[in-house]
Design an enzyme around this catalytic site. Structure first.
Site, PDB file in Angstrom:
ATOM      1  N   TYR A 150       0.832  -1.213   0.000  1.00 58.73           N
ATOM      2  CA  TYR A 150       0.000   0.000   0.000  1.00 58.73           C
ATOM      3  C   TYR A 150       0.865   1.260   0.000  1.00 58.73           C
ATOM      4  O   TYR A 150       0.502   2.284   0.552  1.00 58.73           O
ATOM      5  CB  TYR A 150      -0.924   0.003   1.219  1.00 58.73           C
ATOM      6  CG  TYR A 150      -1.926  -1.125   1.170  1.00 58.73           C
ATOM      7  CD1 TYR A 150      -1.531  -2.430   1.456  1.00 58.73           C
ATOM      8  CD2 TYR A 150      -3.244  -0.907   0.815  1.00 58.73           C
ATOM      9  CE1 TYR A 150      -2.433  -3.476   1.395  1.00 58.73           C
ATOM     10  CE2 TYR A 150      -4.156  -1.944   0.757  1.00 58.73           C
ATOM     11  CZ  TYR A 150      -3.745  -3.226   1.044  1.00 58.73           C
ATOM     12  OH  TYR A 150      -4.630  -4.255   0.980  1.00 58.73           O
ATOM     13  N   LYS A 169       6.380 -14.457   2.312  1.00 61.55           N
ATOM     14  CA  LYS A 169       6.528 -15.222   1.074  1.00 61.55           C
ATOM     15  C   LYS A 169       7.984 -15.069   0.653  1.00 61.55           C
ATOM     16  O   LYS A 169       8.293 -14.660  -0.478  1.00 61.55           O
ATOM     17  CB  LYS A 169       5.544 -14.668   0.021  1.00 61.55           C
ATOM     18  CG  LYS A 169       5.435 -15.470  -1.251  1.00 61.55           C
ATOM     19  CD  LYS A 169       4.539 -16.676  -1.154  1.00 61.55           C
ATOM     20  CE  LYS A 169       4.587 -17.475  -2.457  1.00 61.55           C
ATOM     21  NZ  LYS A 169       3.831 -18.731  -2.414  1.00 61.55           N
ATOM     22  N   ASP A 201       0.290 -18.134   1.281  1.00 57.84           N
ATOM     23  CA  ASP A 201      -0.702 -18.981   0.612  1.00 57.84           C
ATOM     24  C   ASP A 201      -1.034 -20.197   1.475  1.00 57.84           C
ATOM     25  O   ASP A 201      -2.190 -20.586   1.607  1.00 57.84           O
ATOM     26  CB  ASP A 201      -0.235 -19.375  -0.795  1.00 57.84           C
ATOM     27  CG  ASP A 201       1.214 -19.823  -0.855  1.00 57.84           C
ATOM     28  OD1 ASP A 201       1.957 -19.604   0.126  1.00 57.84           O
ATOM     29  OD2 ASP A 201       1.611 -20.413  -1.879  1.00 57.84           O
ATOM     30  N   ASP A 258      -4.315  -7.937   5.313  1.00 58.29           N
ATOM     31  CA  ASP A 258      -5.637  -7.484   4.883  1.00 58.29           C
ATOM     32  C   ASP A 258      -6.455  -8.688   4.414  1.00 58.29           C
ATOM     33  O   ASP A 258      -7.594  -8.913   4.840  1.00 58.29           O
ATOM     34  CB  ASP A 258      -5.463  -6.474   3.741  1.00 58.29           C
ATOM     35  CG  ASP A 258      -6.748  -5.749   3.387  1.00 58.29           C
ATOM     36  OD1 ASP A 258      -7.742  -5.890   4.123  1.00 58.29           O
ATOM     37  OD2 ASP A 258      -6.756  -5.039   2.369  1.00 58.29           O
ATOM     38  N   ASP A 291      -9.655 -10.660   6.458  1.00 56.47           N
ATOM     39  CA  ASP A 291     -11.003 -10.772   5.895  1.00 56.47           C
ATOM     40  C   ASP A 291     -11.449 -12.239   5.877  1.00 56.47           C
ATOM     41  O   ASP A 291     -12.600 -12.556   6.190  1.00 56.47           O
ATOM     42  CB  ASP A 291     -11.052 -10.214   4.468  1.00 56.47           C
ATOM     43  CG  ASP A 291     -11.381  -8.722   4.447  1.00 56.47           C
ATOM     44  OD1 ASP A 291     -11.043  -8.039   5.423  1.00 56.47           O
ATOM     45  OD2 ASP A 291     -11.983  -8.255   3.465  1.00 56.47           O
TER      46      ASP A 291
HETATM   47 MG    MG Z   1     -10.205  -5.095   3.650  1.00 57.85          MG
END
Ligand code: MG
Ligand code: NAI
Length: 338
Positions: free
Chosen positions: A128, A173, A206, A230, A234
């Protein structure tokens, strides 16, 4: 995390849509357990933008800084570009430099799937970074990982792991991004060395998604860079009780910013049926981690559990063809039991 107990002050920002229904409810609950709390109200969001041309008025930023603790509802951001409009919550997180985003995910409604996870997400850099460009037909995004940024969020996560006895799993990762994820991993492991009592392991992002879905008990605390955190949080809130029950808290050195994970829910706004529990649990996180009043936070959590055990359900968490209640009734039930 704050070093001493910050003052009992709160800047409440309801924002748009159901923010205006759930934030007043959460403030009432907070004041029931912390009667000395001083609350100021400030405005932000799409409606303020349409009125004034600024989605985050300067008075609001000043009120947030003065209170040092913020409870934010939600904002309605248009999905098309509107000149001059920027999401006020994204701006506020940046201005207050709240670098550690805490997203607990626990299943409170039956059937129990054993999920009791805390995701700690780096909240200021990573994918971000806002550094993106087009070179001909090639789009390039820069993902920024810094030692300082990784270190400060890792310290918060280890402190929380030590306090709660949770095993901490570092998400990365580094097999395909040995430089950036490598620096993240190495920095987190260096912080781990200062917390010998915390049990630490690591997982590729992953694989984390796979294991979490297969076995929600698998992880206790996931420490993740921005985008991975993020997505995984979720996923975790879907494995828990959904958006109407998902709280979050962003912590910095000088400010705490609590917000339900959900948005302004225009499809149900104004109907009085929004679930206030996500906002109420976010407020409890401020009590626990910001004002350092675990007693008050626990009272809120226990009362939420009681109300759910009594079978009160807003439509988002009710089984089909079962009776439901509205925001006001759930809030009233919480206040009565407090
Ligand atoms: Mg979100
Ligand atoms: P949303 O979270 O507002 O709604 C998604 C679905 O979940 C809707 O069906 C809604 O009715 C339901 N829902 C959400 N919270 C609920 C609650 N407390 N009780 C009962 N049902 C609830 O996400 P959506 O629809 O993608 O976005 C709507 C608006 O919110 C958009 O303008 C978006 O930009 C904004 N948004 C703002 C956020 C923020 O301020 N932090 C976060 C996410 C979206």
């Amino acid at each position: 995390m704050p070093e001493t107990r910050p003052p009992l002050r709160l800047c409440a920002i309801a924002g748009d849509g159901i923010g205006r229904e759930v934030i007043p409810a959460a403030v009432d609950v907070l004041q029931a357990v912390l009667p000395d709390l001083q609350v100021t109200w400030a405005r932000a969001g799409w409606d303020v933008f349409r009125e004034t041309g600024n989605a985050l008025p300067n008075e609001t930023v000043a009120a947030a800084r003065a209170a040092r603790a913020v409870l934010f509802g939600a904002t309605s951001s248009p999905s098309h570009r509107v000149p001059g409009y920027q999401s006020p919550i994204v701006s506020l997180r940046r201005l207050l430099d709240t670098f550690a985003n805490l997203r607990p995910a626990r299943r409170r409604l039956p059937p129990d799937n054993g999920l009791n996870l805390l995701v700690v997400r780096e909240n200021t850099e990573g994918a971000y970074s806002r550094r993106e460009r087009l070179e001909g037909d090639t789009a390039i995004a820069e993902r920024i990982i810094t030692r300082r940024g990784s270190q400060r969020v890792a310290r918060v996560a280890f402190e929380l792991a030590a306090a709660s006895g949770r095993r901490l799993t570092i998400v990365h990762k580094a097999n395909v991004r040995p430089v950036s994820d490598g620096l993240w991993r190495e920095t987190c492991l260096a912080v781990a060395a200062q917390w010998p009592r915390v049990v630490v392991d690591e997982v590729l992002v992953d694989a984390a998604a796979y294991h979490l879905t297969r076995d929600p008990r698998r992880f206790q605390l996931l420490l993740a860079p921005n985008l991975y955190g993020d997505i995984l949080s979720d996923l975790a809130s879907a494995l828990a009780d959904g958006l109407g029950m998902a709280p979050s808290l962003s912590l910095g050195t000088d400010y705490g910013l609590a917000e339900p994970v959900h948005g302004s829910a225009p499809d149900i706004a104004g109907q009085g049926i929004a679930n206030p529990i996500a906002a109420v649990l976010s407020a409890a996180m401020l009590a626990r981690h910001w004002w350092q009043r675990p007693d008050a936070a626990q009272r809120i959590e226990n009362t939420v559990a009681q109300v759910l055990a009594d079978g009160l359900r807003t439509p988002d968490i009710a089984k089909p063809n079962t009776p439901t209640v509205g925001t006001a009734q759930i809030t009233h039930a919480l206040l009565e039991r407090l």
